[in-house]
Design an enzyme around this catalytic site. Structure first.
Site, PDB file in Angstrom:
ATOM      1  N   PRO A 154       0.818  -1.225   0.000  1.00  0.00           N
ATOM      2  CA  PRO A 154       0.000   0.000   0.000  1.00  0.00           C
ATOM      3  C   PRO A 154       0.850   1.271   0.000  1.00  0.00           C
ATOM      4  CG  PRO A 154      -0.394  -1.323   1.991  1.00  0.00           C
ATOM      5  CD  PRO A 154       0.670  -2.018   1.220  1.00  0.00           C
ATOM      6  N   GLU A 202       3.379  -8.105   8.256  1.00  0.00           N
ATOM      7  CA  GLU A 202       3.438  -6.639   8.270  1.00  0.00           C
ATOM      8  C   GLU A 202       4.303  -6.088   7.137  1.00  0.00           C
ATOM      9  OE1 GLU A 202       1.457  -4.760  10.281  1.00  0.00           O
ATOM     10  OE2 GLU A 202       0.729  -6.770  10.776  1.00  0.00           O
ATOM     11  N   ARG A 259      -4.963  -8.602 -20.647  1.00  0.00           N
ATOM     12  CA  ARG A 259      -6.018  -8.289 -21.622  1.00  0.00           C
ATOM     13  C   ARG A 259      -5.576  -7.257 -22.657  1.00  0.00           C
ATOM     14  NH1 ARG A 259      -8.778  -4.014 -20.665  1.00  0.00           N
ATOM     15  NH2 ARG A 259     -10.762  -4.716 -21.532  1.00  0.00           N
ATOM     16  N   ASP A 293     -12.182   0.610 -24.063  1.00  0.00           N
ATOM     17  CA  ASP A 293     -12.164   0.498 -22.602  1.00  0.00           C
ATOM     18  C   ASP A 293     -12.461   1.804 -21.895  1.00  0.00           C
ATOM     19  OD1 ASP A 293     -11.431  -2.029 -22.163  1.00  0.00           O
ATOM     20  OD2 ASP A 293      -9.303  -1.649 -21.902  1.00  0.00           O
TER      21      ASP A 293
HETATM   22  N1  ADE Z   1      -0.463  -5.314  -0.321  1.00  0.00           N
HETATM   23  C1  ADE Z   1      -1.289  -4.948   0.678  1.00  0.00           C
HETATM   24  N2  ADE Z   1      -2.085  -3.946   0.309  1.00  0.00           N
HETATM   25  C2  ADE Z   1      -1.765  -3.662  -0.978  1.00  0.00           C
HETATM   26  C3  ADE Z   1      -2.231  -2.710  -1.924  1.00  0.00           C
HETATM   27  N3  ADE Z   1      -3.189  -1.832  -1.616  1.00  0.00           N
HETATM   28  N4  ADE Z   1      -1.670  -2.704  -3.130  1.00  0.00           N
HETATM   29  C4  ADE Z   1      -0.679  -3.564  -3.442  1.00  0.00           C
HETATM   30  N5  ADE Z   1      -0.200  -4.481  -2.602  1.00  0.00           N
HETATM   31  C5  ADE Z   1      -0.729  -4.536  -1.372  1.00  0.00           C
END
Ligand code: ADE
Length: 260
Positions: A103, A130, A168, A182
């Protein structure tokens, strides 16, 4: 590489390699055995291989987690098995781009997916627990990507989402016209689609779609795409470099809306 098919037509062979570092390779059955990605693998348009840090763990329990220095909740992925699996994947897929999914990464969008497709060789590191040691990110990873501002339990689902969206776009995987139309391919959301029946509980299919007039249908669809984008994603409209025709259609959409 070009290959001649039976009827002597030229076709492009585009092979994309995804090497995936994961402790849960079975999760990928979802894309390997089904749908468009499954077919792309069968046709040898994409190639997926797995490297499981557990196979590189040298302790009795084959554990792949470790405590974080400084304390705190949760565990990290153990450095050694992770490092050895990255090293193995890199040695077998030279010149690959190494991507850590988290994230904290750069958020992906369709434009980036269109750039990624040119890379052809990608090693995905799917973190668990984590996360992973910062030194692996600093010295082994080329880019860190996120699929959105929310937290998943690991990178596997993110890798699958990305592989699906890349696959794709590879010539021969799906119909070229549907890729061109798309959502996002022109910085706009898609126009609304309709199929049978003509009427559902007094809701009708827009008449224009039966007119057989392809130009009128194109204009109607473009107007709907512009209008929907303006309503749902004003940020996209703000950044879209609209042509004269598009500006006129969007203004007409807004005017209709006001009059209703
Ligand atoms: N791993 C955990 N959350 C993630 C996300 N939002 N994007 C990519 N990998 C992740």
């Amino acid at each position: 590489m070009k290959k001649k098919t039976k009827n002597n037509q030229q076709c492009n062979i585009n092979l994309i390699w995804f090497y995936i570092i994961t402790i849960f390779p079975k999760m990928f059955d979802a894309i390997i055995h089904y749908g468009v990605t499954g077919r792309a693998i069968q046709k040898k348009i994409i190639n997926i291989q797995f490297f499981n840090p557990r196979d590189f763990s040298d302790n009795k329990y084959k554990s792949v987690d470790d405590r974080p220095y400084g304390g705190g909740p949760g565990m990290l992925m153990s450095v050694k098995p992770l490092y050895l699996s990255i090293k193995k994947a890199k040695s077998l897929l030279q010149d690959a781009m190494v991507v850590y999914l988290s994230p904290q990464g750069k958020k992906l969008h369709q434009k980036k997916i269109l750039e990624i497709i040119k890379k052809k060789k990608i090693i995905f590191i799917c973190g668990r627990y984590e996360g992973i040691d910062q030194r692996i990110i600093d010295y082994q990873v080329d880019e860190e990507w996120s699929i959105g501002d929310y937290v998943l339990t690991g990178g596997e689902l993110a890798a699958m989402v990305i592989i699906d969206s890349i696959s794709r776009l590879i010539p021969g995987v799906i119909n070229k016209k549907s890729v061109e139309e798309d959502s996002f391919s022109h910085n706009l959301l898609d126009y609304p689609h309709y199929t049978r029946p003509k009427i559902i509980k007094n809701m009708h299919v827009p008449k224009i779609l039966f007119s057989g007039d392809h130009e009128k249908i194109r204009i109607w669809r473009l107007k709907q795409a512009l209008g929907k984008t303006w309503e749902k994603r004003p940020d996209l409209i703000k950044n879209a470099n609209l042509k004269k025709e598009e500006k006129i259609l969007l203004n007409a959409f807004k005017k209709n809306k006001k009059e209703k």
